[in-house]
Design an enzyme around this catalytic site. Sequence first.
Site, PDB file in Angstrom:
ATOM      1  N   LEU A 179      52.719  12.648  27.648  1.00 15.99           N
ATOM      2  CA  LEU A 179      52.697  11.240  28.070  1.00 15.99           C
ATOM      3  C   LEU A 179      53.556  10.400  27.135  1.00 15.99           C
ATOM      4  CD1 LEU A 179      48.907  10.957  28.986  1.00 15.99           C
ATOM      5  CD2 LEU A 179      50.869  11.260  30.514  1.00 15.99           C
ATOM      6  N   GLY A 186      51.623   8.094  25.084  1.00 20.01           N
ATOM      7  CA  GLY A 186      51.018   6.978  25.806  1.00 20.01           C
ATOM      8  C   GLY A 186      52.050   6.122  26.527  1.00 20.01           C
ATOM      9  N   TYR A 219      45.940  15.986   9.730  1.00 14.09           N
ATOM     10  CA  TYR A 219      45.580  14.816  10.545  1.00 14.09           C
ATOM     11  C   TYR A 219      44.433  14.098   9.838  1.00 14.09           C
ATOM     12  CZ  TYR A 219      48.279  16.813  14.485  1.00 14.09           C
ATOM     13  OH  TYR A 219      49.272  17.310  15.297  1.00 14.09           O
TER      14      TYR A 219
HETATM   15  N1  LIG Z   1      53.466  20.108  16.829  1.00 11.64           N
HETATM   16  C1  LIG Z   1      53.710  18.843  16.641  1.00 11.64           C
HETATM   17  O1  LIG Z   1      54.682  18.471  15.974  1.00 11.64           O
HETATM   18  C2  LIG Z   1      52.826  17.803  17.268  1.00 11.64           C
HETATM   19  C3  LIG Z   1      53.197  16.451  17.188  1.00 11.64           C
HETATM   20  C4  LIG Z   1      52.359  15.518  17.781  1.00 11.64           C
HETATM   21  C5  LIG Z   1      51.210  15.917  18.433  1.00 11.64           C
HETATM   22  N2  LIG Z   1      50.862  17.239  18.480  1.00 11.64           N
HETATM   23  C6  LIG Z   1      49.621  17.686  19.143  1.00 11.64           C
HETATM   24  O2  LIG Z   1      49.726  17.424  20.520  1.00 11.64           O
HETATM   25  C7  LIG Z   1      48.624  16.634  20.955  1.00 11.64           C
HETATM   26  C8  LIG Z   1      49.065  15.725  22.080  1.00 11.64           C
HETATM   27  O3  LIG Z   1      50.064  14.826  21.590  1.00 11.64           O
HETATM   28  P1  LIG Z   1      49.956  13.287  21.792  1.00 11.64           P
HETATM   29  O4  LIG Z   1      48.548  12.903  21.491  1.00 11.64           O
HETATM   30  O5  LIG Z   1      51.042  12.606  21.076  1.00 11.64           O
HETATM   31  O6  LIG Z   1      50.275  13.221  23.322  1.00 11.64           O
HETATM   32  P2  LIG Z   1      50.165  12.292  24.550  1.00 11.64           P
HETATM   33  O7  LIG Z   1      49.120  12.896  25.422  1.00 11.64           O
HETATM   34  O8  LIG Z   1      51.543  12.116  25.056  1.00 11.64           O
HETATM   35  O9  LIG Z   1      49.710  10.868  24.050  1.00 11.64           O
HETATM   36  C9  LIG Z   1      48.398  10.502  23.797  1.00 11.64           C
HETATM   37  C10 LIG Z   1      48.322   9.004  23.983  1.00 11.64           C
HETATM   38  O10 LIG Z   1      48.385   8.740  25.380  1.00 11.64           O
HETATM   39  C11 LIG Z   1      47.416   7.806  25.752  1.00 11.64           C
HETATM   40  N3  LIG Z   1      46.871   8.095  27.104  1.00 11.64           N
HETATM   41  C12 LIG Z   1      46.822   7.249  28.141  1.00 11.64           C
HETATM   42  N4  LIG Z   1      46.285   7.821  29.219  1.00 11.64           N
HETATM   43  C13 LIG Z   1      45.955   9.067  28.863  1.00 11.64           C
HETATM   44  C14 LIG Z   1      45.342  10.136  29.548  1.00 11.64           C
HETATM   45  N5  LIG Z   1      44.947  10.045  30.805  1.00 11.64           N
HETATM   46  N6  LIG Z   1      45.139  11.272  28.894  1.00 11.64           N
HETATM   47  C15 LIG Z   1      45.534  11.402  27.596  1.00 11.64           C
HETATM   48  N7  LIG Z   1      46.115  10.409  26.886  1.00 11.64           N
HETATM   49  C16 LIG Z   1      46.319   9.242  27.522  1.00 11.64           C
HETATM   50  C17 LIG Z   1      46.326   7.909  24.712  1.00 11.64           C
HETATM   51  O11 LIG Z   1      45.899   6.596  24.724  1.00 11.64           O
HETATM   52  P3  LIG Z   1      44.625   5.830  24.177  1.00 11.64           P
HETATM   53  O12 LIG Z   1      45.218   4.862  23.208  1.00 11.64           O
HETATM   54  O13 LIG Z   1      44.041   5.206  25.377  1.00 11.64           O
HETATM   55  O14 LIG Z   1      43.733   6.833  23.537  1.00 11.64           O
HETATM   56  C18 LIG Z   1      47.046   8.381  23.464  1.00 11.64           C
HETATM   57  O15 LIG Z   1      47.433   7.245  22.712  1.00 11.64           O
HETATM   58  C19 LIG Z   1      48.162  15.911  19.700  1.00 11.64           C
HETATM   59  O16 LIG Z   1      46.834  15.459  19.818  1.00 11.64           O
HETATM   60  C20 LIG Z   1      48.361  16.973  18.657  1.00 11.64           C
HETATM   61  O17 LIG Z   1      47.259  17.878  18.661  1.00 11.64           O
HETATM   62  C21 LIG Z   1      51.678  18.169  17.921  1.00 11.64           C
END
Ligand SMILES: NC(=O)c1ccc[n+]([C@@H]2O[C@H](COP(=O)([O-])OP(=O)(O)OC[C@H]3O[C@@H](n4cnc5c(N)ncnc54)[C@H](OP(=O)(O)O)[C@@H]3O)[C@@H](O)[C@H]2O)c1
Length: 334
Positions: free
Chosen positions: A209, A212, A56
Amino acid sequence: MHTRSLGTTGPQVSALGLGCMGMSALYGEADRSESIATVHAALEAGVTLLDTGDFYAMGHNEMLIGEALRTAPAARREQALLSVKFGALRDPDGGWSGYDGRPAAVKNFAAYSLQRLGVDHIDVYRISRVDPEVPIEETVGAIAELVEKGYVRHIGLSEVGADTIRRAAATAPISDLQIEYSLLSRGIEERILPTTRELGIAVTAYGVLSRGLISGHFSADRTLSPTDFRAHSPRFQGENLRHNLALVEALRKVADGKGVSVAQIAIAWVLSRGEDIVPLVGARTRERLAEALGALEVTLDEADLAAIEEAVPPGAAAGERYPAAQMAHLDSER
Ligand SMILES: NC(=O)c1ccc[n+]([C@@H]2O[C@H](COP(=O)([O-])OP(=O)(O)OC[C@H]3O[C@@H](n4cnc5c(N)ncnc54)[C@H](OP(=O)(O)O)[C@@H]3O)[C@@H](O)[C@H]2O)c1
């Protein structure tokens, strides 16, 4: 803080984990001091599981977490459990050039991660995508050697399908599978979830989410930078986006009826799927974190669950969860 167990062999962790990826990469600019304040606020609220990947922003996310841990009160620092992904190969332009799961590479990745994080062990270590040239037994076997030496505590998996889960679990104890799971991405329900449950492996769910999309805060007029994952994600394009945002509006009606936010109902739904599932939320501000933590207080009864399924039925999402080239790397989609 409610807790859940990472499988039969893994640690007890907070029922919500903090995914730190967006603090460094893939969702546009992030504010460094707010990111660190968010990690501190999460630890203060009782979150124990922090997820990152060495790729990352090429180590940036690990160094950020390292700084957040160094500047947190000792008791908070000690409660943190670090889940680290490795294996993705990058180039100086920010490009992606495959995966490396060879045993020597696994140990090399781990050595650098320990330095960047400033810790003497990693709690859960996993390859982010299977290296097609290296049998999973060899990659998992190399992590098992790191466990024996005390550099790693538990072995995880990421985005693998049922057959690979079985092969990995036959090699060494596996604590959890990290994989996308949300109202819009329910692909794991058919074969993968029954397999993890049979083997006593937990699921750390990401994208709850849908990056997002189903947070209730995303709109079609948002401008995304070319380096933002969502600028290329099929679910965020044109007609697909319009269709998916209509699903969000249907979900908003259910959320309004319960007096909670769309993000909270989407996270609460994943929490309701089983005690073996730990959602990782990608909050990168204290405000979003507080909203996500609020989901832990949301109780969904049968009527709520039926209303949610009616608003967003299984398979309702338009568009795949990754662009085609990245879908090809997903062992979980085979
Ligand atoms: N193993 C894998 O292949 C893989 C792939 C992807 C991710 N991951 C891991 O999983 C974690 C979570 O994934 P993700 O970040 O894609 O998931 P997510 O929680 O579905 O999406 C995060 C996005 O949601 C938005 N958002 C809006 N309201 C929110 C709230 N109340 N709480 C949290 N987020 C909110 C954030 O927006 P803003 O723009 O407002 O910040 C951010 O852009 C990553 O950080 C990473 O560590 C793993």
